[in-house]
Design an enzyme around this catalytic site. Structure first.
Site, PDB file in Angstrom:
ATOM      1  N   HIS A  19       0.821  -1.208   0.000  1.00  0.00           N
ATOM      2  CA  HIS A  19       0.000   0.000   0.000  1.00  0.00           C
ATOM      3  C   HIS A  19       0.858   1.263   0.000  1.00  0.00           C
ATOM      4  O   HIS A  19       0.350   2.349  -0.289  1.00  0.00           O
ATOM      5  CB  HIS A  19      -0.907  -0.023   1.235  1.00  0.00           C
ATOM      6  N   ASN A  66      -6.597   6.921   3.927  1.00  0.00           N
ATOM      7  CA  ASN A  66      -7.986   7.253   3.647  1.00  0.00           C
ATOM      8  C   ASN A  66      -8.294   8.737   3.697  1.00  0.00           C
ATOM      9  O   ASN A  66      -9.373   9.163   3.260  1.00  0.00           O
ATOM     10  CB  ASN A  66      -8.910   6.507   4.621  1.00  0.00           C
ATOM     11  N   ASP A  91      -0.791   2.681  -5.299  1.00  0.00           N
ATOM     12  CA  ASP A  91      -0.910   1.257  -5.604  1.00  0.00           C
ATOM     13  C   ASP A  91      -2.229   0.981  -6.313  1.00  0.00           C
ATOM     14  O   ASP A  91      -3.221   1.681  -6.098  1.00  0.00           O
ATOM     15  CB  ASP A  91      -0.815   0.430  -4.320  1.00  0.00           C
ATOM     16  N   ASN A 112      -9.067   3.914  -1.536  1.00  0.00           N
ATOM     17  CA  ASN A 112      -9.623   4.919  -0.641  1.00  0.00           C
ATOM     18  C   ASN A 112      -8.830   6.221  -0.623  1.00  0.00           C
ATOM     19  O   ASN A 112      -9.388   7.295  -0.386  1.00  0.00           O
ATOM     20  CB  ASN A 112      -9.745   4.360   0.774  1.00  0.00           C
TER      21      ASN A 112
END
Length: 204
Positions: A19, A66, A91, A112
């Site tokens: 991530h 997020n 990613d 997100n």
């Protein structure tokens, strides 16, 4: 001025996660080109420099993935930078490991951090999508993206990061498709499916 932002999560716990490939890309760019010392601003770690005479603000939002848009949006409003002059490295599970695609606009596709950016900037910023593959089962997505890159993935990862940094001038000049092509020329994606990549990543 351009903003180049990498998405990721702050802290040592997440540093080597799939991530966090966006953070890794920004680090590679900072190392390849002349940028000043990192400092805290705009809820981010930032550094400033130039690439081929173009001023660049590098950003690694520290808001957690997020809420990435809060940080990038703050910087964009401060400098009055339009979405067309914002490049975001992130990613992408819908691309096979090592694949790379440039895209402007569109939806979040379940990412997100991108969703947060859309909420702050609108959809028309430039996305540098870095493939990490899909584990094949929706229930495994979270452990996949929050898992570290396996040592067997390091060769393609290092090649991709270096290529993104080395040919950055094409993106700086707005030649996104040329940039994509040059990155893939220097760092061809490995020849296996996302499912095989996920299996490899579990093999340590």
């Amino acid at each position: 001025m351009l903003i180049i932002a990498g998405l990721g999560n702050p802290g040592a716990k997440y540093e080597k996660n799939r991530h966090n490939i966006g953070f890794m890309a920004v680090d590679a760019i900072s190392s390849r080109w002349r940028f000043g010392a990192p400092r805290a601003k705009f809820q981010s770690v930032i550094s400033e420099g130039e690439v081929e005479g173009q001023k660049i603000l590098l950003m690694k939002p520290q808001t957690f993935m997020n809420n990435s848009g809060n940080a990038v949006g703050e910087a964009a409003r401060f400098y009055k930078i339009p979405p067309a002059d914002i490049i975001v490295f992130h990613d992408e599970i819908d691309l096979a490991p090592g694949r790379f695609r440039m895209k402007t606009g569109g939806g979040a596709a379940g990412q997100n951090g991108v969703r947060s950016l859309i909420s702050q900037l609108g959809p028309n910023f430039r996305r540098a999508r870095m493939g990490i593959g899909h584990p094949g089962d929706p229930q495994l997505v979270m452990p996949h993206v929050l898992g570290d890159f396996h040592k067997a993935e390091q060769p393609w990862l290092e090649a991709l990061l270096n290529a993104c940094a080395d040919v950055l001038p094409f993106a700086v000049k707005g030649e996104d498709q040329r940039y994509q092509g040059e990155v893939l020329r220097l760092a061809p994606a490995p020849k296996f499916s996302p499912r095989q990549a996920a299996q490899t990543a579990k093999g340590d």
